[in-house]
Design an enzyme around this catalytic site. Structure first.
Site, PDB file in Angstrom:
ATOM      1  N   GLU A   1       0.782  -1.227   0.000  1.00  0.00           N
ATOM      2  CA  GLU A   1       0.000   0.000   0.000  1.00  0.00           C
ATOM      3  C   GLU A   1       0.821   1.288   0.000  1.00  0.00           C
ATOM      4  OE1 GLU A   1      -3.444  -0.023  -0.239  1.00  0.00           O
ATOM      5  OE2 GLU A   1      -3.043  -2.155  -0.601  1.00  0.00           O
TER       6      GLU A   1
ATOM      7  N   SER B   1     -27.036 -33.067 -12.332  1.00  0.00           N
ATOM      8  CA  SER B   1     -28.327 -33.206 -13.026  1.00  0.00           C
ATOM      9  C   SER B   1     -29.346 -32.164 -12.612  1.00  0.00           C
ATOM     10  CB  SER B   1     -28.901 -34.606 -12.791  1.00  0.00           C
ATOM     11  OG  SER B   1     -28.096 -35.577 -13.415  1.00  0.00           O
TER      12      SER B   1
END
Length: 738
Positions: free
Chosen positions: A86, A338
C-alpha cells in the site's frame, strides 16, 4: 530578450495567481475539517440485523468483537506486507506521497476520470474513518488536510497500528486480528509471510480478491505482494520461494449456527450500491426475510447418517426472500450435476417447441461427435418419454435434447436465469451440469423459483431494507420478475417435476400430501461423490439442499438420498398446519388424448381419433402452440390391407391389425352375397365352404367399437376374385396311351 523577460514575468504572475486561487479554494473546501481521534478507533456501535418480525437476530459484526492487535506483537513481515502493498514510503513521507500524487494526476488526466488516488496509509486511514468514498476533488483535499493533521498528532507506528486495526478485510471482518482468525483460524501474531501477503492482497478489493470468492485472483495478487516484499528486501530469496508455494486458505465451517444467515446477509450487503464497509459500522439497521422458527429448525436439522457438510435453504417463491439458511461450508460454488437439466435443457427445449412431456427420446449409448456420456450404471431403456427421462434423470436423453436444441439457445436461457457460463462450459457436458466454476445454492434456487412463479425470474435475497441510525430509509428491495419462460412452459416443467417427486429420483418427497416438484443431482466419480443436491418447491416455497465438502473429499451421499430426505423434512415442517395452494391452472396448457399404438410401435406422437377406444389411448399435456395435429392412421381411417389366397381348395384371407379391428367379411357367389364374418378375428380367416367350379368374390371392411358402443367402419375393400377349378379324372388306361 525584453519580450522573453516580460513573458516570464507574466507566466510567474499567472502561476502565482493560480497558486493563490488553489490555496483559497483549499481553505474554503477544507474549512471545518478536523481530525476526530475517537473515529480512529474501532467503533462499539455496529449494524443490527432484524428478522421478518422485526426482532433482532444478532450483531452483524460478531467476528470483530472490538478486537485489536498490538503492533509490537505482530511479526515484522505483517507490517512489511501492508507497507509493500500500500505505501512503500510510509516511514519516509509526512502523510503525502507527492511523487505518487503527480503520477496519479497524469494518469487521471489521460483517462479523464478519477482512476488513481495515490493514497498513502495515512490518507487511507482518515478516508476510511472520517470521509465518504466519493471520488471528488473536494473529498481528496479534505483527505490531504486530515492526513497532515494525523501525521502531526501521531507517530508512524501509532498510525500503522490504527490502520491495521480498522481496515476492512471482507466477510464482516474489521482489523487484522479479526481477519487472521477468520481466514486462518489463528492469532495475528502467528501469521507467516504468505498469510500476511494474502491479507494485504484482500484489502485492495475484498469482494474480488477474497480467497473464498475468487481464488485465482487472490493468488495472483498475493504473489504480487510477495514480489514487492522481496524487491524491498523484506524477504530473503528462500523466504520468498517458500511463501510462493504456500496454498491459500480453505473456507472453514462457521463457528455459530445463526452466523450462516448473518454471513450471507453481509455478503449480500457488500454487493449493494449503497455499501461502504466503514459507514455500515455506524449503527445501521438491516431488515431481513428470516423466519426465526424455521431458521431454528433448519439449524438443528440432522440425522445419524450425516457424513458431509451441507447447505439448507428455504425461500418464499413470491417475495424471493430467503427465510432460512444454514451452511456448514459457506455459500460456495459447486457443480450442479443433473440439477441443471431442467434449466439448461428441458425448459429451453419446451419453450422452443422442440419438446413436449411425451416426446419419445432414444435412450441408448451414443457418441455425439466425440462426446460419449453414459447413464447411471450404464443402463439404457430405448425409447422413453421426455417426462420419464427427466423424472429418472437419465443422461443420454438430456444430451440428445441439448444436441438438437443447440448450446447457444440453451445458454441464452441460462443467462436470463442468472447462471452465466464460462467459455469452457460451452459444450454438451453442459446438459449434465458439467460446469467449470459452478453455482451457489441460492443462485440455483433463484433459477428454480422461476418455474414456481410462472416462468418469471428474480434472484433470491436475504435483505429487505436498510435504515440509517436516524431511521431514514437507505435501501429497500424492489424487483420486477423478468419473464424467461412462457407460463405454459413453466406449467409443463412443474408437472414433469411432480412426476419426479412422485416416482422418480426425488420420490422421497412422495410422502408429502400436497403438490410438490423435485429434482435431484449428483456429481462424482467411481471413487465417490463430491456433490449431492435436491431442490423441491411448491407454489409458495422453495427448499434447497446441498451436501458435500468444501475440500472436495468424497462421500457416498447421492441427491435422491439424504438431501431429498432433508427437503421433505423442511417441507413437512413448513406445512405442518396447512397445505400450500395447488399450482395455478394454465389456460394455454392442454391435455390431449394420444394414440398409444403410434407411440409404442412407431415412436411417433399422434392425436387419438375422436372415437378411438380408451384402451388404445393415453393422455399428456401440451402447450397450446405445440399440439399434435395428425390423428392416428389406425383409428382415424381404419384400413384393412387384406390379402387372399387359396390352399387345399380353401380360401384364406390374411387380415392386418386384428388387435385393433374387428372385420366384416362378405362373400359373393352365383350373384348372391352373404356375411361370413362379423367380429374379431385372430389374423387369418379361412372359408372352407367352397364348391369347385365357381367364382367367389370377397369384400373386407375393418371396424372398431368406440367406448360408447358405436362401430366406426373403414372403407370396404374388394379382394381379387378366386375360382376353384373342378378336379378332372384321368382317362382310363392312361398308362397305355402312346
Amino acid at each position: 530578450m525584453k519580450i522573453i523577460r516580460k513573458l516570464a514575468i507574466l507566466l510567474l504572475a499567472l502561476l502565482s495567481v493560480m497558486i493563490c486561487v488553489c490555496a483559497v479554494y483549499y481553505q474554503i473546501v477544507t474549512s471545518g475539517t478536523r481530525l476526530q481521534p475517537e473515529l480512529l478507533q474501532t467503533p462499539t456501535e455496529t449494524a443490527a440485523v432484524l428478522d421478518r418480525n422485526g426482532d433482532e437476530i444478532a450483531d452483524i459484526s460478531l467476528k470483530n468483537a472490538n478486537r485489536n492487535a498490538r503492533l509490537e506483537e505482530l511479526p515484522a513481515h505483517v507490517r512489511q506486507a501492508f507497507i509493500a502493498s500500500e505505501d512503500k514510503n510510509f516511514y519516509r513521507h509526512h502523510g503525502l506521497d507527492y511523487g505518487g500524487m503527480a503520477r496519479a494526476l497524469l494518469k487521471n488526466l489521460r483517462a479523464r476520470s478519477f482512476r488513481q488516488g495515490a493514497s498513502t496509509i495515512s490518507q487511507q486511514l482518515v478516508k476510511n474513518t472520517h470521509l465518504s468514498g466519493e471520488k471528488t476533488i473536494r473529498r481528496k483535499l479534505q483527505e490531504i488536510k486530515l492526513a497532515k493533521q494525523l501525521e502531526r498528532n501521531y507517530t508512524k507506528d501509532e498510525i500503522l497500528s490504527m490502520y491495521l486495526n480498522t481496515i476492512y478485510f471482507g466477510h464482516a471482518c474489521y482489523g487484522i486480528a479479526s481477519a487472521a482468525d477468520f481466514y486462518f483460524g489463528k492469532d495475528a501474531s502467528q501469521l507467516d509471510p504468505a498469510e500476511s501477503a494474502t491479507l494485504a492482497a484482500v484489502i485492495r478489493s475484498p469482494n474480488r480478491y477474497s480467497p473464498f470468492i475468487d481464488r485465482e485472483k487472490c493468488h495472483s495478487v498475493r504473489d504480487n505482494v510477495l514480489q514487492r516484499m522481496r524487491k524491498l528486501d523484506f524477504l530473503t530469496e528462500e523466504e520468498y520461494e517458500t511463501a510462493l508455494k504456500q496454498p491459500l486458505p480453505q473456507e472453514r465451517p462457521a463457528g455459530r449456527k445463526t452466523e450462516s444467515y448473518l454471513d450471507a446477509v453481509f455478503d449480500e450487503l457488500e454487493q449493494l450500491p449503497i455499501f461502504s464497509p466503514y459507514s455500515v459500522r455506524g449503527g445501521y439497521t438491516i431488515y431481513t426475510y428470516m423466519d426465526p422458527d424455521l431458521q431454528k429448525y433448519t439449524e438443528q436439522l440432522q440425522t445419524d447418517v450425516d457424513r458431509s457438510g451441507k447447505s439448507l435453504l428455504v425461500a418464499d417463491t413470491q417475495s424471493r426472500g430467503i427465510i432460512a439458511w444454514y451452511a456448514t461450508e459457506g455459500n460456495i460454488c459447486r457443480q450442479p450435476g443433473s440439477l441443471f437439466k431442467p434449466l439448461a435443457v428441458y425448459a429451453p427445449a419446451i419453450e422452443e417447441n422442440l419438446l413436449s412431456p411425451c416426446t419419445p427420446i432414444l435412450d441408448q449409448k451414443t457418441n455425439f461427435g466425440g462426446y460419449a456420456p453414459s447413464n447411471y450404471r450404464d443402463l439404457y431403456a430405448g425409447y422413453i418419454s421426455a417426462r420419464q427421462a427427466l423424472s429418472e434423470s437419465r443422461n443420454i436423453p438430456a444430451v440428445r435434447i441439448l444436441y438438437e436444441l443447440g448450446i447457444d439457445r440453451g445458454e441464452k436461457y441460462l443467462d436470463h436465469l442468472g447462471l452465466p457460463l464460462q467459455e469452457s462450459d460451452r459444450n454438451l457436458s453442459l446438459a449434465l451440469g458439467g460446469i467449470t466454476k459452478g453455482y451457489t445454492l441460492p443462485e440455483l434456487g433463484g433459477a428454480y423459483a422461476t418455474f414456481a412463479d410462472g416462468g418469471k425470474y428474480a434472484p433470491l435475497a436475504f435483505i429487505r431494507k436498510i435504515e440509517d441510525p436516524n431511521g431514514h430509509l437507505l435501501y429497500e428491495r424492489t424487483f420486477t420478475a423478468q419473464p424467461v419462460f412462457s407460463e405454459d412452459t413453466a406449467a409443463l416443467i412443474n408437472d414433469m417435476l411432480q412426476t419426479a417427486a412422485h416416482d422418480g429420483t426425488a420420490k422421497k418427497l412422495s410422502v408429502l400430501p400436497f403438490e410438490i416438484c423435485g429434482k435431484t443431482g449428483t456429481c462424482g466419480t467411481e471413487t465417490g461423490n463430491t456433490d449431492a443436491w435436491t431442490i423441491a418447491y411448491t407454489s409458495e416455497h422453495l427448499m434447497g439442499v446441498w451436501m458435500g465438502n468444501a475440500d472436495n473429499s468424497r462421500t457416498d451421499i447421492s441427491g435422491g438420498g439424504l438431501p431429498c430426505h432433508y427437503a421433505a423434512l423442511l417441507a413437512k415442517h413448513l406445512y405442518a398446519i396447512r397445505k400450500p395452494t395447488p399450482f395455478p391452472h394454465c389456460d394455454s396448457v392442454i391435455r390431449c388424448k394420444l394414440d398409444r399404438a403410434s407411440y409404442e410401435c412407431d415412436h411417433i406422437v399422434r392425436a387419438a381419433a375422436p372415437k378411438q377406444p380408451s384402451r388404445y389411448t393415453f393422455t399428456e399435456l401440451f402447450r397450446k402452440s405445440n399440439l399434435p395435429t395428425i390423428e392416428s392412421p389406425i383409428f382415424a381411417h381404419p384400413n384393412s390391407r387384406a390379402q387372399i389366397h387359396v390352399r387345399d381348395n380353401n380360401v384364406l384371407i390374411d387380415l392386418c391389425q386384428t388387435q385393433y379391428y374387428e372385420y366384416r367379411i362378405k362373400k359373393e357367389v352365383d350373384g348372391k352375397e352373404k356375411t361370413i364374418l362379423d367380429g374379431p378375428c385372430s389374423g387369418q380367416w379361412m372359408d372352407s365352404d367352397i364348391v369347385a367350379g365357381k367364382r367367389y368374390t370377397y369384400t373386407v371392411t375393418p371396424y372398431y367399437r368406440s367406448d360408447d358402443g358405436d362401430c366406426i367402419f373403414g372403407e370396404e375393400t374388394k379382394l381379387p376374385a378366386v375360382y376353384i377349378r373342378k378336379a378332372t379324372e384321368p382317362p382310363k388306361n392312361w398308362w397305355r396311351q402312346p
